[in-house]
Design a protein around this motif. Sequence first.
Motif, short mmCIF file in Angstrom:
data_model
loop_
_atom_site.label_atom_id
_atom_site.label_comp_id
_atom_site.label_asym_id
_atom_site.label_seq_id
_atom_site.Cartn_x
_atom_site.Cartn_y
_atom_site.Cartn_z
N PRO A 1 0.83 -1.21 0.00
CA PRO A 1 0.00 0.00 0.00
C PRO A 1 0.86 1.26 0.00
N GLY A 2 0.53 2.19 -0.86
CA GLY A 2 1.27 3.44 -0.92
C GLY A 2 2.46 3.40 -1.85
N SER A 3 2.68 2.27 -2.54
CA SER A 3 3.83 2.17 -3.44
C SER A 3 3.66 3.02 -4.69
N GLY A 4 2.41 3.36 -5.01
CA GLY A 4 2.17 4.10 -6.25
C GLY A 4 2.19 3.20 -7.47
N LEU A 5 2.24 1.89 -7.25
CA LEU A 5 2.33 0.93 -8.34
C LEU A 5 1.18 -0.07 -8.25
N GLU A 6 0.73 -0.52 -9.41
CA GLU A 6 -0.32 -1.54 -9.46
C GLU A 6 0.05 -2.55 -10.54
#
Length: 526
Positions: free
Chosen positions: A435-440
């Motif tokens: 969560p919060g990585s900015g990646l999906e």
Amino acid sequence: MRFLQVGCKAALVAAIGSLASASSFKNHYYDYIVVGGGPAGIITAERFVEAGKKVLLLERGVGPTVATGANETLTWNKDLTAIDLPGLSADVGSLPVWDEYMCTDTEGMAACVLGGGVTVNYMVFVHPPEHDFDDNNNWPEGWKWKDLKPAAERLYQRNPGTTLPSADGKRYDQGLYSVLSKFFSTVGWKSVDMISEPNEKHKVYSYPSWNIKDQKRAGPVRTYLPLAEKKDNFSLQLGTKVIRVVRSGSHITGVEVQTSSGETEIITLARDGRVKQIETAKDSGIKVPPKKQWLDLPVGLGFRDHPIFTLKVQTNGSFGIPDYDAIVNGTDRKDISLYGKNSGLLTQGKHRAIFFSSNELNGQTRYYQGSCAPADGSVLEIKTYLTHGATSTGVLGLDSNQKTVFEESPYMQTADDKKAAAAFVKELISDISTPGSGLELITKPNVTAILNTISSGNHYTTSAKLGTDDGRKGGSSVVDLNTKVYGTDNLYVVDGSIHPDLPTGNIQTTIMVIAEAAAARILAQH
């Protein structure tokens, strides 16, 4: 006589310009005949020329630069081909010359053009770490890092690579790097300079090191060949395919070649000259020596390559890919104008970051490289290589049509390679999903499926292994510590095939380092 085949290029490619017929070779004698104008071939040829030897370099393909005969120049710069321009390296497969440059009789992908794979790759230039040569005991004494360091220094003096190619000292199109640097910092990885800190290969990331010099694709075509061409004792022949080595017993006396016109001729070595050539099969139609003179060597056994696992990730950044059509046709005036000042986006390669890491399983450390490039819509493409420490090998063979084939796949053949790679991919997916990585993650997070869709790294090694255990006597080696083929007087191999192990990363730099070292060893013998 000294004959070296360098590289595994085997396809006949139409030459451009005027080529001399094979009869032009009559009554010419050479100290060294170098077969294959790939990176190792050009480097060894130039070093032999520098030492005062008479050298002939034979290349079956054509030249990719204006200086080597190419006329497919950019519409907006008649001194450069699209191959020269770093900013087009990501789109090289779409260029009109791609089919002309690629071999048609090799398994996987290989380039039949002057400069070999260095002419058409993405230019990632990984300075090898010391552990590539010093652990696992695969590289024998005499070929450890302490022995190779001087060769590396000679290479880097001429062809150093760069992480900052733009003359104005700026980096362009850094949206992806900005996203990745934040992500890697969050998960505890460290930023390094992959040129000045080559030994840092665990949980680190870097701006890419590219094979670029003076804002153009570098490599031996640009950094070594011009030096050889200034000398009267050097000859380069393009469009000339070597069919076989001519030998009497253990002594090589010449090579038989076929030119683009279809003519064949024997090129003769000087009395004490030397040569190198990969063995072919009798049923392919190539004339071979009498059976009593055959050399029973383990050519093709222990074949290695980097398997690649690809992940696609949606980011919260703002970036895409350059408009390659506009670069080619000249309508991208902004970037072309900057390039006219030796600066800007067009001085850079495809990738925006390179990362390295490792893991350990049952006492064996395996290393990984990730090459990170932008795709449309702020999508990140990660190509992850399983590199040094991998234990899988295959078999490279030759069929009756003289085409190289994988008789056994070199990819993910051992249980521990599969377990280690699965663990690494699983950890990478977990980090991306934080969560919060900015990646999906776009790629489905099915590790087994990802490992089952591997692609070739085209970084082939170990099919003509260097070592002290003579393959004729039950050993695994094809060439000795001077790169001479066991059972011959004057046949040498200098290319990726002699490497007894996989490097930690893209292979082009390591091949060049080994070529520098091999040339010195061969010259020292004669």
